[in-house]
Scaffold this motif. Structure first.
Motif, PDB file in Angstrom:
ATOM      1  N   PHE B  19      43.469  76.173 202.085  1.00 57.47           N
ATOM      2  CA  PHE B  19      43.767  74.853 202.572  1.00 57.47           C
ATOM      3  C   PHE B  19      45.290  74.754 203.173  1.00 57.47           C
ATOM      4  CE2 PHE B  19      40.076  74.205 200.071  1.00 57.47           C
ATOM      5  CZ  PHE B  19      39.413  73.430 200.879  1.00 57.47           C
ATOM      6  N   ARG B  68      52.801  68.306 197.401  1.00 58.75           N
ATOM      7  CA  ARG B  68      54.008  69.260 197.064  1.00 58.75           C
ATOM      8  C   ARG B  68      54.860  69.202 198.355  1.00 58.75           C
ATOM      9  NH1 ARG B  68      51.707  73.762 193.081  1.00 58.75           N
ATOM     10  NH2 ARG B  68      53.686  73.763 192.068  1.00 58.75           N
ATOM     11  N   VAL B  76      47.325  76.329 199.308  1.00 60.03           N
ATOM     12  CA  VAL B  76      46.523  76.661 198.166  1.00 60.03           C
ATOM     13  C   VAL B  76      45.306  77.490 198.658  1.00 60.03           C
ATOM     14  CG1 VAL B  76      45.455  74.530 198.044  1.00 60.03           C
ATOM     15  CG2 VAL B  76      45.939  75.795 196.101  1.00 60.03           C
ATOM     16  N   TYR B  78      41.754  78.520 196.868  1.00 57.10           N
ATOM     17  CA  TYR B  78      40.855  78.375 195.866  1.00 57.10           C
ATOM     18  C   TYR B  78      39.634  79.533 195.931  1.00 57.10           C
ATOM     19  CZ  TYR B  78      42.917  74.213 194.405  1.00 57.10           C
ATOM     20  OH  TYR B  78      43.891  73.086 193.870  1.00 57.10           O
ATOM     21  N   GLU B  80      40.884  80.638 193.075  1.00 55.15           N
ATOM     22  CA  GLU B  80      42.099  80.855 192.207  1.00 55.15           C
ATOM     23  C   GLU B  80      43.251  79.919 191.908  1.00 55.15           C
ATOM     24  OE1 GLU B  80      40.892  82.361 194.628  1.00 55.15           O
ATOM     25  OE2 GLU B  80      42.184  83.963 195.376  1.00 55.15           O
ATOM     26  N   ILE B  82      46.076  79.323 193.713  1.00 49.44           N
ATOM     27  CA  ILE B  82      47.351  79.708 193.807  1.00 49.44           C
ATOM     28  C   ILE B  82      47.751  79.188 195.218  1.00 49.44           C
ATOM     29  CG2 ILE B  82      48.527  81.773 194.351  1.00 49.44           C
ATOM     30  CD1 ILE B  82      47.435  81.972 191.611  1.00 49.44           C
ATOM     31  N   TRP B  83      49.209  78.871 194.783  1.00 50.67           N
ATOM     32  CA  TRP B  83      49.767  77.877 195.919  1.00 50.67           C
ATOM     33  C   TRP B  83      50.958  78.777 196.618  1.00 50.67           C
ATOM     34  CZ3 TRP B  83      49.515  72.423 196.728  1.00 50.67           C
ATOM     35  CH2 TRP B  83      48.584  71.666 196.233  1.00 50.67           C
ATOM     36  N   ARG B 105      48.869  89.198 194.601  1.00 49.08           N
ATOM     37  CA  ARG B 105      49.825  87.953 194.825  1.00 49.08           C
ATOM     38  C   ARG B 105      50.970  88.203 195.369  1.00 49.08           C
ATOM     39  NH1 ARG B 105      45.518  86.514 193.552  1.00 49.08           N
ATOM     40  NH2 ARG B 105      44.801  85.590 191.378  1.00 49.08           N
ATOM     41  N   ARG B 107      54.309  87.422 194.933  1.00 49.08           N
ATOM     42  CA  ARG B 107      55.220  86.604 194.101  1.00 49.08           C
ATOM     43  C   ARG B 107      56.382  85.893 194.760  1.00 49.08           C
ATOM     44  NH1 ARG B 107      52.019  86.182 189.482  1.00 49.08           N
ATOM     45  NH2 ARG B 107      50.879  87.733 189.591  1.00 49.08           N
ATOM     46  N   MET B 110      55.191  82.295 196.104  1.00 47.96           N
ATOM     47  CA  MET B 110      54.157  81.578 195.113  1.00 47.96           C
ATOM     48  C   MET B 110      55.089  80.343 194.699  1.00 47.96           C
ATOM     49  SD  MET B 110      51.892  84.207 193.189  1.00 47.96           S
ATOM     50  CE  MET B 110      51.439  83.122 191.812  1.00 47.96           C
ATOM     51  N   LEU B 111      54.365  79.158 194.763  1.00 45.38           N
ATOM     52  CA  LEU B 111      54.864  77.715 193.919  1.00 45.38           C
ATOM     53  C   LEU B 111      54.363  78.252 192.404  1.00 45.38           C
ATOM     54  CD1 LEU B 111      54.110  74.893 196.477  1.00 45.38           C
ATOM     55  CD2 LEU B 111      56.272  76.381 196.115  1.00 45.38           C
ATOM     56  N   GLU B 113      54.840  76.296 188.211  1.00 45.17           N
ATOM     57  CA  GLU B 113      54.648  75.053 187.572  1.00 45.17           C
ATOM     58  C   GLU B 113      55.962  74.619 187.317  1.00 45.17           C
ATOM     59  OE1 GLU B 113      54.008  78.092 186.482  1.00 45.17           O
ATOM     60  OE2 GLU B 113      54.386  78.665 184.464  1.00 45.17           O
ATOM     61  N   ASP B 115      57.839  74.232 190.229  1.00 45.20           N
ATOM     62  CA  ASP B 115      57.955  73.462 191.390  1.00 45.20           C
ATOM     63  C   ASP B 115      57.394  72.143 191.237  1.00 45.20           C
ATOM     64  OD1 ASP B 115      59.427  75.575 192.555  1.00 45.20           O
ATOM     65  OD2 ASP B 115      57.523  76.727 192.757  1.00 45.20           O
TER      66      ASP B 115
END
Lengths: 120, 120
Positions: B19, B68, B76, B78, B80, B82-83, B105, B107, B110-111, B113, B115
């Motif tokens: 998304f 965000r 994001v 899904y 999983e 991961i943002w 990933r 890294r 990635m966003l 916790e 952020d």
């Protein structure tokens, strides 16, 4: 030498992330569309009710075409990946209470692997 | 008497469901918005490239405000959860190859916790 350990994924940002399909196709399109089946009003209602219920960590979003048009209005809840076909505000209430508050499932409204879009 | 067994959840309908936030706020809004940061072009590019790569079971959708904004353009993935914050088509390519094709990933994009949207 050992590989570096893989860092863990960050914790979930939302406990439950709901996407309501609000795609609209022209009237008379062979597949129909979720918006033509009333999804926008259901989205609005779900946002208001989720806020009123104070469901922490729950986010309700609209989304583009989720490609299950024939079974719409469609919504999906992640990370669990459960799909529903709500048709009324009462259906939305039941999803909010049973699934999003209670962690259960509203079986009668769920899409399953047999709800497959016809080819061609 | 034993309870009835709980039926298992249906299998995932999409292997990976992406998304991309395409919310647009008025110019000059204090939080900015993902569309103002170029998310619509990145969404278009990602849809085209995912199709070209033939990634089975991967769906790319736009979404409303994922909240965000300060860390956008945000997407994001899904289930999983991961943002990412892609800024260029090359960033999108890396997410497609490394995460969606390879299961890894990216890294650096990635966003996490940390952020977190400022309060108030």
């Amino acid at each position: 030498m050992p590989d570096s350990p893989v860092p863990p994924d960050p914790p979930p940002y939302f406990r439950a992330h709901v996407f309501v399909c609000c795609n609209r196709r022209p009237d008379g399109h062979r597949r129909g569309s979720c918006a033509a089946r009333g999804s926008e009003k259901l989205r609005d209602y779900m946002k208001v009710r989720a806020k009123e219920l104070g469901l922490a960590g729950v986010r309700i979003n609209q989304a583009g075409c989720l490609d299950r048009c024939e079974f719409g209005p469609a919504l999906v809840i992640y990370p669990e990946g459960i799909w529903y076909r709500p048709e009324t505000p009462a259906d939305i209430d039941e999803i909010l209470e049973t699934h999003l508050r209670g962690g259960g499932r509203v079986r009668r409204l769920m899409l399953t692997e047999t709800d497959v879009v016809p080819k061609g």
